[in-house]
Design a protein around this motif. Sequence first.
Motif, mmCIF file in Angstrom:
data_model
loop_
_atom_site.group_PDB
_atom_site.id
_atom_site.type_symbol
_atom_site.label_atom_id
_atom_site.label_comp_id
_atom_site.label_asym_id
_atom_site.label_seq_id
_atom_site.Cartn_x
_atom_site.Cartn_y
_atom_site.Cartn_z
ATOM 1 N N THR A 136 0.822 -1.207 0.000
ATOM 2 C CA THR A 136 0.000 0.000 0.000
ATOM 3 C C THR A 136 0.857 1.259 0.000
ATOM 4 O O THR A 136 0.323 2.368 0.029
ATOM 5 C CB THR A 136 -0.926 0.032 1.232
ATOM 6 N N ARG A 137 2.184 1.089 0.009
ATOM 7 C CA ARG A 137 3.136 2.226 0.017
ATOM 8 C C ARG A 137 2.964 3.080 1.267
ATOM 9 O O ARG A 137 3.169 4.288 1.234
ATOM 10 C CB ARG A 137 2.985 3.091 -1.241
ATOM 11 N N LYS A 138 2.558 2.425 2.363
ATOM 12 C CA LYS A 138 2.475 3.143 3.631
ATOM 13 C C LYS A 138 3.877 3.413 4.155
ATOM 14 O O LYS A 138 4.093 4.306 4.954
ATOM 15 C CB LYS A 138 1.704 2.302 4.665
ATOM 16 N N VAL A 139 4.816 2.538 3.784
ATOM 17 C CA VAL A 139 6.205 2.736 4.195
ATOM 18 C C VAL A 139 7.083 2.806 2.957
ATOM 19 O O VAL A 139 6.754 2.268 1.903
ATOM 20 C CB VAL A 139 6.717 1.600 5.121
ATOM 21 N N GLU A 140 8.197 3.508 3.099
ATOM 22 C CA GLU A 140 9.206 3.603 2.052
ATOM 23 C C GLU A 140 9.830 2.222 1.862
ATOM 24 O O GLU A 140 10.063 1.519 2.832
ATOM 25 C CB GLU A 140 10.277 4.589 2.536
ATOM 26 N N ALA A 141 10.093 1.833 0.617
ATOM 27 C CA ALA A 141 10.746 0.548 0.391
ATOM 28 C C ALA A 141 12.178 0.610 0.922
ATOM 29 O O ALA A 141 12.888 1.568 0.658
ATOM 30 C CB ALA A 141 10.765 0.219 -1.093
ATOM 31 N N PRO A 142 12.578 -0.391 1.713
ATOM 32 C CA PRO A 142 13.962 -0.406 2.187
ATOM 33 C C PRO A 142 14.874 -0.896 1.062
ATOM 34 O O PRO A 142 14.388 -1.412 0.054
ATOM 35 C CB PRO A 142 13.918 -1.423 3.327
ATOM 36 N N GLU A 143 16.176 -0.736 1.278
ATOM 37 C CA GLU A 143 17.115 -1.316 0.313
ATOM 38 C C GLU A 143 16.969 -2.836 0.344
ATOM 39 O O GLU A 143 16.980 -3.492 -0.681
ATOM 40 C CB GLU A 143 18.531 -0.916 0.720
ATOM 41 N N ALA A 144 16.813 -3.363 1.564
ATOM 42 C CA ALA A 144 16.629 -4.820 1.691
ATOM 43 C C ALA A 144 15.794 -5.150 2.911
ATOM 44 O O ALA A 144 15.810 -4.414 3.897
ATOM 45 C CB ALA A 144 17.988 -5.508 1.817
ATOM 46 N N VAL A 145 15.056 -6.248 2.820
ATOM 47 C CA VAL A 145 14.423 -6.780 4.020
ATOM 48 C C VAL A 145 15.349 -7.847 4.595
ATOM 49 O O VAL A 145 16.003 -8.586 3.854
ATOM 50 C CB VAL A 145 13.012 -7.373 3.763
ATOM 51 N N VAL A 146 15.437 -7.866 5.923
ATOM 52 C CA VAL A 146 16.340 -8.789 6.605
ATOM 53 C C VAL A 146 15.490 -9.838 7.303
ATOM 54 O O VAL A 146 14.835 -9.555 8.310
ATOM 55 C CB VAL A 146 17.223 -8.031 7.623
ATOM 56 N N ASP A 147 15.482 -11.032 6.745
ATOM 57 C CA ASP A 147 14.645 -12.114 7.269
ATOM 58 C C ASP A 147 15.323 -12.725 8.501
ATOM 59 O O ASP A 147 16.419 -13.275 8.410
ATOM 60 C CB ASP A 147 14.450 -13.175 6.175
ATOM 61 N N LEU A 148 14.665 -12.606 9.656
ATOM 62 C CA LEU A 148 15.259 -13.068 10.920
ATOM 63 C C LEU A 148 14.936 -14.529 11.232
ATOM 64 O O LEU A 148 15.395 -15.058 12.240
ATOM 65 C CB LEU A 148 14.750 -12.190 12.073
ATOM 66 N N LYS A 149 14.148 -15.172 10.371
ATOM 67 C CA LYS A 149 13.629 -16.501 10.730
ATOM 68 C C LYS A 149 14.660 -17.621 10.696
ATOM 69 O O LYS A 149 14.396 -18.705 11.178
ATOM 70 C CB LYS A 149 12.444 -16.858 9.820
ATOM 71 N N ASN A 150 15.842 -17.352 10.129
ATOM 72 C CA ASN A 150 16.864 -18.404 10.086
ATOM 73 C C ASN A 150 17.930 -18.233 11.162
ATOM 74 O O ASN A 150 18.992 -18.833 11.089
ATOM 75 C CB ASN A 150 17.505 -18.454 8.698
#
Lengths: 294, 162
Positions: A49-63
């Motif tokens: 919905t473009r409520k937030v600015e796109a980050p350079e990367a998402v950091v997946d913490l699940k591993n």
Amino acid sequence: MVVFYRRMPEFDYVRPRSLDEALDLVGDAEAGRYRLFAGGTDILEQLKTRKVEAPEAVVDLKNIPALGGIEREENGTLRIGATATVAEVAASPLVAGGGTALVQGAREIASIQIQNRATIAGNICNAVSSADSAPPLLALDARIVCTGTDGERSIDIADFFEGPGRSTLRPGEIVKDIRIPAHAGNWQSVYLKTAPRGKMDLAWVGVAVAAAIDNGVIEDIRIALGAVAPTPIRARRAEETLRGQAAVPDLVNSAAETAAGEANPRADSFRASEDYRREVVGVLVRRAINQLAA
Amino acid sequence: MTDITCKFTLNGRTEQVSIAPNTTLLHMLRESFMLTGVREGCGHGECGSCSIIVDGKLMNSCLILAVEAEGKEIQTVEGLAAPDGKLHPVQQAFVDESGMQCGACTSGMVLSVKTLLDANPDPTREEMKEALAGNFCRCTGWELIFKSVEEAAIAMRQGAAR
């Protein structure tokens, strides 16, 4: 009008395998460059919905193994890892019992599909006043443990929320776990919620009460309110009137009124009026205390 | 933006793709694998028409990144029938009881019912309502859907007893 996009803006994806690796990435990075990502049920919607600015990367913490799991530590503290899902918490025998309010709150969050994906830590980090896990964790006196380049800190959940969508978490900090201190065997807890629909809805009002009640006498009690102030709050004045007292109807009723007075609901909400929300706080607080004292 | 290679099991087969990180699992399943039983309704976790099963757990594929499929076992409605085409008891019950009107929610609904009955072979109406809260039938055809769940439960219990 919200324009709803089905495709997301561009970003990269990283999957650190340890907490150190994750901190190396996000610890000193400028704010907004990375977005921490666990359940993703809120962030992906916000990106769409473009409520937030796109980050350079998402950091997946699940591993990151150190962030997972639910366990009882030697001193009795219950540790809920940052990537423990809502469904894992709802089903955990370690949480049940004294932590019944948290089980009930977890089961109120959206749908099975979301519960299997979303995390309790994420529900808290969003800092939304109506988050169903917040009143239970406030009533259970939880602490949020986070780590950053400046080291680790443990934040009382009562100090964690700053306003709608804002917490005391600093950029670059990662929540490690949520800790619930050991409670004696006579502690019980309950979460009651009202909402327009029975499922898949945000609370009009959410009330969690945890109490140690012996032979009708309230030894200690914590009352927490959701969706009736800019952040989830404790009703400390109401708690004070009850501590050490017998849970007789007159006292419980007046404490419920005190709690209603501590609520500070939005006046401009289309979902429920200020007066209605305050009224319901009184009803739910009374009901919750009576349920625990019964 | 750099594509990422991931390897996973999809409806029993090992697959490998190189995919853009901003792709949802929903779009990958539909566009790279033509699994159009995975439907995009609302696109933000309210309607459940994109429901899939990941490592045995029901999830909304619109709120999962495709790259998160790495190492996972994914099942869509297309993987539910037996290799010889015989429908899964839940699918058969929805056909027999007409548990659908427009059908838009059906594939997600069927997977929700499957995970419910795998865990709870004899659910009450209340338990059905709770399990299906995340799947919206905008035709409001709930009565026949619940009837389908009851028939599927009977068929699955009989199947297990045999």
